[in-house]
Scaffold this active site. Structure first.
Site, PDB file in Angstrom:
ATOM      1  N   LYS A 110       5.395  22.073  38.278  1.00  0.00           N
ATOM      2  CA  LYS A 110       6.266  23.139  37.124  1.00  0.00           C
ATOM      3  C   LYS A 110       6.657  23.905  37.562  1.00  0.00           C
ATOM      4  CE  LYS A 110       2.363  21.193  34.358  1.00  0.00           C
ATOM      5  NZ  LYS A 110       1.201  19.977  34.767  1.00  0.00           N
TER       6      LYS A 110
HETATM    7  C1  LIG Z   1       1.672  18.604  34.610  1.00  0.00           C
HETATM    8  C2  LIG Z   1       1.607  17.733  35.585  1.00  0.00           C
HETATM    9  C3  LIG Z   1       1.501  16.703  35.184  1.00  0.00           C
HETATM   10  C4  LIG Z   1       1.874  16.460  34.207  1.00  0.00           C
HETATM   11  O1  LIG Z   1       2.637  16.627  33.149  1.00  0.00           O
HETATM   12  P1  LIG Z   1       3.263  16.614  31.453  1.00  0.00           P
HETATM   13  O2  LIG Z   1       4.368  17.281  31.953  1.00  0.00           O
HETATM   14  O3  LIG Z   1       1.914  17.124  31.009  1.00  0.00           O
HETATM   15  O4  LIG Z   1       2.852  15.014  31.489  1.00  0.00           O
HETATM   16  C5  LIG Z   1       1.494  15.477  36.400  1.00  0.00           C
HETATM   17  N1  LIG Z   1       0.740  15.620  37.345  1.00  0.00           N
HETATM   18  C6  LIG Z   1       0.818  17.391  37.557  1.00  0.00           C
HETATM   19  C7  LIG Z   1       0.924  17.708  39.168  1.00  0.00           C
HETATM   20  C8  LIG Z   1       0.929  17.639  37.076  1.00  0.00           C
HETATM   21  O5  LIG Z   1       1.260  19.465  37.385  1.00  0.00           O
END
Ligand SMILES: *Cc1c(COP(=O)(O)O)cnc(C)c1O
Length: 476
Positions: A110
């Site tokens: 993210k």
């Molecule tokens: C947020 C997250 C996901 C899922 O991502 P999405 O965009 O909700 O599909 C998967 N793995 C990790 C480590 C995350 O932080």
């Protein structure tokens, strides 16, 4: 480039307007009027470094809304916080390739979007001389990445709701140890879906949203998708020459459909992607959808991959919109049915061309632990539990002569408890995480109730921002 809503209820808006709007004011999600097509520029694009590629792809979506040199400096600053020279390195591990998206400040994918979004918000707010109160719900990683993106920045506060005691200890500390005055952590007594529902309700209260200048940082924000599209191109372009088809299949661990929607967008733009492999944990609403055409929610289960413990995938609406041939009226009908009945059946409506890009499967906690152990023992490579779900599922889709790229969404040190369960001891270490142990924290625990959260926001904004306080008095 102009933007519209999946629900058809807004006039065309610019990129910066789309970023500031977050969720569309008609309750829908913002999408571009048309995806740019770069399918004929792949050779040139494959020569670029990550920040150069980011500049090229992101510019297509920004248009002339931000001068090039400003955009470039924002992108360069955003990726200067990453601790690897390649920013997003790609490793070859066993039969797979792994794209490590976790070299940003909070060690999850993210950061790739939220470091950029923080700088983008700051730029737009300064330019418009305005303020923003960012409101977001997190299942763990979004919160810390969003907080890291905006901490200490002017013209904005950030309020992050996380489900009390349902995020990992490290995730919790990554959020609550940030003591900057503009950061407000709220632990709600409920699930992530409760948090998301409350946030959606507050954003749908248009008067409140406007009066308190609310902004979104969840993956509903279009800027996040744009920043994520870049690495789908980057990974596919790096590996395509090793595949006999000239294309790469990508495996994405998913909860909210935000990450993988960017993969779908990249595919629409001409990225050399043969297939998107969607990997969920036991919260498998998305996997069930791709197997059956029926989108039906069930109870949220807690798993070893908490960032995917989600039943209602807010970004799924974007994909559904394209499946329905960009028909806003049909989409409205389906979303209405889903809200009312918790299930929709779109078997007959699926445009087959759209669906074949995707395959999907879910993995259990047991399988997660087996994968962590296998990759550590065979390849000396440590997977975090989210990536482990993806890797376990990607292995089931290997094809001779084709390259398979797994997105590694978090550094294993964020999820030490799972690593310990898999291997007997916690061998996942990262300095930035060890440093959190003794820091002071700040967090408010509240019930998972819209009015409680709303009152807290009103009070905090009033006490934190003297201008808003006098405005408030004037309203009474
Ligand atoms: C947020 C997250 C996901 C899922 O991502 P999405 O965009 O909700 O599909 C998967 N793995 C990790 C480590 C995350 O932080």
């Amino acid at each position: 480039m102009k933007y519209k809503s999946t629900r058809g209820g807004i006039n065309p808006i610019s990129f910066t307007e789309a970023v500031m709007m977050g969720l569309a004011s008609d309750g829908g999600l913002i999408v571009p009027e048309k995806f740019p097509d770069v399918g004929d520029q792949l050779d040139e694009l494959s020569l670029l470094t990550y920040p150069e590629l980011a500049m090229t792809i992101i510019s297509l979506f920004v248009g002339d809304d931000i001068p090039e040199k400003d955009l470039k400096s924002m992108i360069d600053i955003s990726y200067s916080t990453f601790d690897h020279d390649d920013i997003i390195p790609i490793q070859s591990v066993g039969d797979l390739h792994i794209m490590e998206l976790f070299h940003g400040p909070t060690l999850a994918f993210k950061d790739v979007a939220l470091q950029f979004l923080g700088n983008l918000f700051e730029y737009i707010l300064k330019r418009n001389n305005s303020t923003l109160n960012i409101l977001g719900a997190t299942s763990g990683d979004t919160g810390s990445a969003a907080i890291s993106g905006v901490r200490g920045k002017g013209n904005m506060n950030i309020f992050i709701l996380h489900p009390h005691q349902r995020v990992s200890r490290v995730q919790e500390r990554q959020m609550t140890t940030v003591l900057d005055e503009n950061v407000f952590n709220i632990a709600i007594q409920g699930t992530f879906d409760d948090g998301q529902r409350i946030i959606k309700a507050l954003f749908n209260d248009l008067e409140f949203k406007k009066e308190y200048c609310l902004g979104a940082i969840n993956s509903v924000n279009w800027a996040r998708i744009v920043a994520q599209i870049v690495y789908y191109f980057y990974g596919a372009l790096k590996l395509r020459s090793g595949s006999s088809s000239g294309k790469v299949q990508l495996c994405v661990p998913t909860g909210n459909f935000g990450n993988i929607f960017a993969g779908y967008a990249a595919t629409c733009m001409g990225a050399p992607i043969s297939k998107l492999i969607l990997a969920t944990n036991e919260n498998n609403i998305l996997a069930r959808f791709f197997e059956s055409g029926i989108y039906e929610k069930s109870q949220v289960k807690q798993t070893l991959s908490p960032s995917m413990d989600i039943q209602i995938a807010s970004n799924f609406e974007r994909y559904l919109y394209y499946l329905l041939g960009e028909n806003a009226q049909k989409l409205n009908d389906y979303m209405y049915d889903f809200d009312k009945n918790g299930t929709i059946d779109i078997r007959s409506k699926i445009d087959k061309k759209g669906v074949t890009t995707f395959v999907a499967k879910s993995g259990s906690d047991k399988h997660t632990l087996e994968m962590i152990k296998k990759y550590y023992e065979h390849y000396n490579y440590l997977l975090d539990p989210h990536t482990a779900i993806g890797v376990g599922i990607a292995e089931q889709f290997l094809e001779d002569g084709e390259r398979t790229l797994c997105l590694a969404t978090a550094h294993p040190a964020k999820f030490g408890e799972a690593i310990k369960q898999a291997l007997g001891n916690d061998v996942a270490i990262h300095d930035s995480i060890s440093a959190l142990t003794h820091l002071p924290t700040r967090c408010t625990i509240l019930s998972a109730d819209k009015h409680t959260i709303q009152s807290y926001l009103i009070e905090s904004i009033a006490s934190h921002n003297p201008n808003t306080k006098s405005d408030l008095r004037a309203h009474k």
